[in-house]
Design a protein around this motif. Structure first.
Motif, mmCIF file in Angstrom:
data_model
loop_
_atom_site.group_PDB
_atom_site.id
_atom_site.type_symbol
_atom_site.label_atom_id
_atom_site.label_comp_id
_atom_site.label_asym_id
_atom_site.label_seq_id
_atom_site.Cartn_x
_atom_site.Cartn_y
_atom_site.Cartn_z
ATOM 1 N N ILE A 103 0.991 -1.082 0.071
ATOM 2 C CA ILE A 103 -0.027 0.048 0.099
ATOM 3 C C ILE A 103 0.834 1.413 -0.098
ATOM 4 C CG2 ILE A 103 -1.857 -1.243 1.078
ATOM 5 C CD1 ILE A 103 -0.063 1.309 3.235
ATOM 6 N N ILE A 104 2.013 0.992 0.475
ATOM 7 C CA ILE A 104 2.873 2.318 0.501
ATOM 8 C C ILE A 104 3.498 2.752 -0.994
ATOM 9 C CG2 ILE A 104 5.089 3.096 1.344
ATOM 10 C CD1 ILE A 104 4.634 1.509 4.030
ATOM 11 N N GLU A 105 3.747 1.522 -1.685
ATOM 12 C CA GLU A 105 4.398 1.676 -2.940
ATOM 13 C C GLU A 105 3.069 2.185 -3.671
ATOM 14 O OE1 GLU A 105 6.747 -1.135 -6.243
ATOM 15 O OE2 GLU A 105 6.259 -1.815 -4.342
ATOM 16 N N ALA A 106 2.061 1.517 -3.572
ATOM 17 C CA ALA A 106 0.885 2.071 -4.691
ATOM 18 C C ALA A 106 0.181 3.174 -4.279
ATOM 19 C CB ALA A 106 -0.154 0.862 -4.554
ATOM 20 N N GLY A 107 0.592 3.890 -3.071
ATOM 21 C CA GLY A 107 -0.042 5.178 -2.920
ATOM 22 C C GLY A 107 -1.608 4.889 -2.354
ATOM 23 N N PHE A 108 -1.842 3.911 -1.717
ATOM 24 C CA PHE A 108 -3.083 3.193 -1.364
ATOM 25 C C PHE A 108 -3.688 3.917 -0.134
ATOM 26 C CE2 PHE A 108 -6.512 0.297 -0.349
ATOM 27 C CZ PHE A 108 -7.189 -0.080 -1.504
ATOM 28 N N PRO A 109 -4.907 4.603 -0.114
ATOM 29 C CA PRO A 109 -5.522 5.419 0.959
ATOM 30 C C PRO A 109 -5.596 4.347 2.164
ATOM 31 C CG PRO A 109 -6.801 5.838 -1.038
ATOM 32 C CD PRO A 109 -5.885 4.703 -1.212
ATOM 33 N N THR A 110 -4.913 4.895 3.407
ATOM 34 C CA THR A 110 -4.718 3.870 4.435
ATOM 35 C C THR A 110 -4.868 4.660 5.818
ATOM 36 O OG1 THR A 110 -3.392 2.627 3.195
ATOM 37 C CG2 THR A 110 -3.287 2.384 5.598
ATOM 38 N N LEU A 111 -5.529 4.134 6.720
ATOM 39 C CA LEU A 111 -5.486 4.514 8.210
ATOM 40 C C LEU A 111 -4.809 3.578 9.115
ATOM 41 C CD1 LEU A 111 -6.237 6.576 10.534
ATOM 42 C CD2 LEU A 111 -8.536 5.487 10.359
ATOM 43 N N ALA A 112 -3.676 3.703 9.569
ATOM 44 C CA ALA A 112 -3.004 2.892 10.091
ATOM 45 C C ALA A 112 -3.073 3.089 11.908
ATOM 46 C CB ALA A 112 -1.646 2.673 10.010
ATOM 47 N N VAL A 202 2.254 9.665 12.892
ATOM 48 C CA VAL A 202 3.426 9.990 11.674
ATOM 49 C C VAL A 202 2.569 10.000 10.394
ATOM 50 C CG1 VAL A 202 5.267 8.879 12.827
ATOM 51 C CG2 VAL A 202 3.855 7.309 11.694
ATOM 52 N N GLU A 203 3.187 10.642 9.303
ATOM 53 C CA GLU A 203 2.338 10.897 8.047
ATOM 54 C C GLU A 203 3.804 10.311 7.216
ATOM 55 O OE1 GLU A 203 0.833 14.556 7.531
ATOM 56 O OE2 GLU A 203 -0.510 14.621 9.396
ATOM 57 N N ALA A 204 3.096 9.967 6.128
ATOM 58 C CA ALA A 204 4.051 9.685 4.908
ATOM 59 C C ALA A 204 4.185 10.650 3.849
ATOM 60 C CB ALA A 204 3.770 8.411 4.046
ATOM 61 N N ARG A 205 5.214 11.410 3.872
ATOM 62 C CA ARG A 205 5.287 12.623 3.037
ATOM 63 C C ARG A 205 4.901 12.646 1.612
ATOM 64 N NH1 ARG A 205 9.450 12.850 6.379
ATOM 65 N NH2 ARG A 205 11.108 12.156 5.183
ATOM 66 N N GLU A 206 5.378 11.276 1.025
ATOM 67 C CA GLU A 206 5.311 11.184 -0.662
ATOM 68 C C GLU A 206 4.063 10.331 -0.922
ATOM 69 O OE1 GLU A 206 7.135 12.815 -2.442
ATOM 70 O OE2 GLU A 206 8.160 13.647 -0.754
ATOM 71 N N HIS A 207 3.143 9.888 0.453
ATOM 72 C CA HIS A 207 2.256 9.049 0.043
ATOM 73 C C HIS A 207 1.027 9.949 -0.341
ATOM 74 C CE1 HIS A 207 -0.887 6.057 0.808
ATOM 75 N NE2 HIS A 207 0.011 5.143 0.496
ATOM 76 N N PRO A 208 0.067 9.724 -0.784
ATOM 77 C CA PRO A 208 -1.039 10.458 -1.153
ATOM 78 C C PRO A 208 -2.063 10.511 -0.154
ATOM 79 C CG PRO A 208 -0.915 9.061 -3.002
ATOM 80 C CD PRO A 208 0.173 8.780 -2.230
ATOM 81 N N TRP A 209 -2.174 9.641 0.692
ATOM 82 C CA TRP A 209 -3.011 9.897 2.053
ATOM 83 C C TRP A 209 -2.868 8.455 2.951
ATOM 84 C CZ3 TRP A 209 -6.368 8.257 5.516
ATOM 85 C CH2 TRP A 209 -7.141 9.197 6.147
ATOM 86 N N LEU A 210 -1.957 8.641 3.782
ATOM 87 C CA LEU A 210 -1.522 7.914 4.702
ATOM 88 C C LEU A 210 -1.375 8.382 5.997
ATOM 89 C CD1 LEU A 210 0.848 4.693 4.533
ATOM 90 C CD2 LEU A 210 0.464 6.021 6.774
ATOM 91 N N LEU A 211 -2.365 8.169 6.861
ATOM 92 C CA LEU A 211 -2.187 8.666 8.274
ATOM 93 C C LEU A 211 -1.887 7.353 9.201
ATOM 94 C CD1 LEU A 211 -5.024 11.391 8.586
ATOM 95 C CD2 LEU A 211 -2.616 11.719 7.911
ATOM 96 N N ALA A 212 -0.959 7.404 10.373
ATOM 97 C CA ALA A 212 -0.758 6.644 11.252
ATOM 98 C C ALA A 212 -0.894 7.135 12.509
ATOM 99 C CB ALA A 212 0.651 5.997 10.860
ATOM 100 N N VAL A 213 -1.985 6.521 13.341
ATOM 101 C CA VAL A 213 -1.702 7.124 14.904
ATOM 102 C C VAL A 213 -1.559 6.076 15.709
ATOM 103 C CG1 VAL A 213 -3.369 8.941 14.173
ATOM 104 C CG2 VAL A 213 -4.418 6.678 14.685
ATOM 105 N N GLN A 214 -0.861 6.202 16.849
ATOM 106 C CA GLN A 214 -0.621 5.362 17.820
ATOM 107 C C GLN A 214 -1.793 5.040 18.638
ATOM 108 O OE1 GLN A 214 2.519 3.256 18.468
ATOM 109 N NE2 GLN A 214 0.833 2.306 19.457
ATOM 110 N N TRP A 215 -2.847 5.931 19.020
ATOM 111 C CA TRP A 215 -4.189 5.704 19.673
ATOM 112 C C TRP A 215 -5.151 4.773 18.763
ATOM 113 C CZ3 TRP A 215 -2.990 10.525 17.738
ATOM 114 C CH2 TRP A 215 -3.794 11.102 16.926
ATOM 115 N N HIS A 216 -6.303 4.854 19.761
ATOM 116 C CA HIS A 216 -7.180 3.735 18.986
ATOM 117 C C HIS A 216 -8.614 4.830 18.572
ATOM 118 C CE1 HIS A 216 -6.048 -0.349 19.333
ATOM 119 N NE2 HIS A 216 -5.077 0.002 20.025
ATOM 120 N N PRO A 217 -8.784 5.247 17.527
ATOM 121 C CA PRO A 217 -9.816 6.590 17.556
ATOM 122 C C PRO A 217 -11.124 5.603 17.368
ATOM 123 C CG PRO A 217 -8.518 5.802 15.318
ATOM 124 C CD PRO A 217 -7.740 5.622 16.467
ATOM 125 N N GLU A 218 -11.104 4.228 16.987
ATOM 126 C CA GLU A 218 -12.193 3.518 16.802
ATOM 127 C C GLU A 218 -13.167 3.517 18.332
ATOM 128 O OE1 GLU A 218 -9.655 0.502 18.426
ATOM 129 O OE2 GLU A 218 -9.363 2.214 16.992
#
Length: 243
Positions: A103-112, A202-218
């Motif tokens: 998903i990183i290589e493909a630029g796939f929309p991701t919430l981690a 953290v965020e991936a600078r070169e990725h179209p939409w990847l947000l990664a949060v350590q907490w549990h928003p759900e």
């Protein structure tokens, strides 16, 4: 190739990774993940560990949630075993690392989320603190004993994509972890921290939409609009990608 079934969908399909096999050979996932995706207008599809057809899976999805869960094996990031490490699952580790790299290589929309954020960091060459209290102490609790969630505040970089999505730079979060990012992968930027300095996003600078949060928003999204916005934004981006 787009199928007639894909053409007929009115909402984006969002994959959610599940926990590994339990003692009864069952794959499970807390329902809050599914609920948050549905509230956002997405259609959830659960992805069990061990799936080898990653490209085929992503071909039918429009977005992805890398869910939390047990600890990643320390050998994956040059770490050491610790007595607090639990639920290590080699099947889940290997299949999710392949998924994360794809998903990183493909630029796939991701919430981690939680483990998912750690996974993204490892996939890109970073590492983890094996047991966070050994590093930052326990003035700010990141989970309650024995392994229960607890809330604490997080400060978000005002110039980050995360702040734009959540609409705030100081948020209360549901924390449920004992590990966290130590050395950040070169491709990632730290965008949020806890009061004790723990990296919380953290965020991936070169990725179209990847947000990664350590907490549990759900866990709090049903009552906290700021947390639900993470899922809303993922589904919105997935909708744009689908169209």
């Amino acid at each position: 190739m787009t199928t007639p079934l894909q053409n007929s969908r009115s909402a984006p399909l969002i994959g959610i990774t599940t926990y590994g096999r339990d003692e009864g050979n069952r794959f499970t996932l807390p329902g809050e993940y599914v609920d948050a995706v549905r509230r956002a207008g997405g259609i959830p599809l659960l992805i069990a560990p061990g799936e080898s057809q990653v490209d085929d899976v992503l071909a039918i999805l429009d977005g992805l949630v890398l869910a939390g869960g047990g600890d990643l094996c320390p050998s994956l990031y040059g770490g050491s075993m610790h007595e607090s490490i639990y639920m290590v699952d080699s099947e889940r580790d290997s299949s999710e690392l392949e998924l994360a790299r794809t998903i990183i290589e493909a630029g796939f929309p991701t919430l981690a989320i939680c483990r998912g954020a750690q996974l993204v960091n490892i996939a890109l060459g970073g590492n983890l603190h094996e047991h966070l209290p050994d590093v930052v102490g326990e003035e700010i609790l990141h989970r309650l004993p024995p392994r229960e969630p607890v809330e604490h505040h997080v400060t978000i970089d005002a110039d980050s994509r995360l702040a734009a999505v959540m609409g705030e730079t100081d948020v209360s979060t549901a924390s449920w972890h004992h590990q966290a990012i130590r050395d950040v992968a070169p491709a990632l930027t730290v965008t949020a921290r806890a009061p004790d300095g723990t990296i919380e996003a953290v965020e991936a600078r070169e990725h179209p939409w990847l947000l990664a949060v350590q907490w549990h928003p759900e866990l709090t999204a049903a009552r906290d609009a700021h947390q639900q916005r993470l899922f809303n934004a993922l589904v919105e981006k997935a909708q744009q990608t689908e169209s």
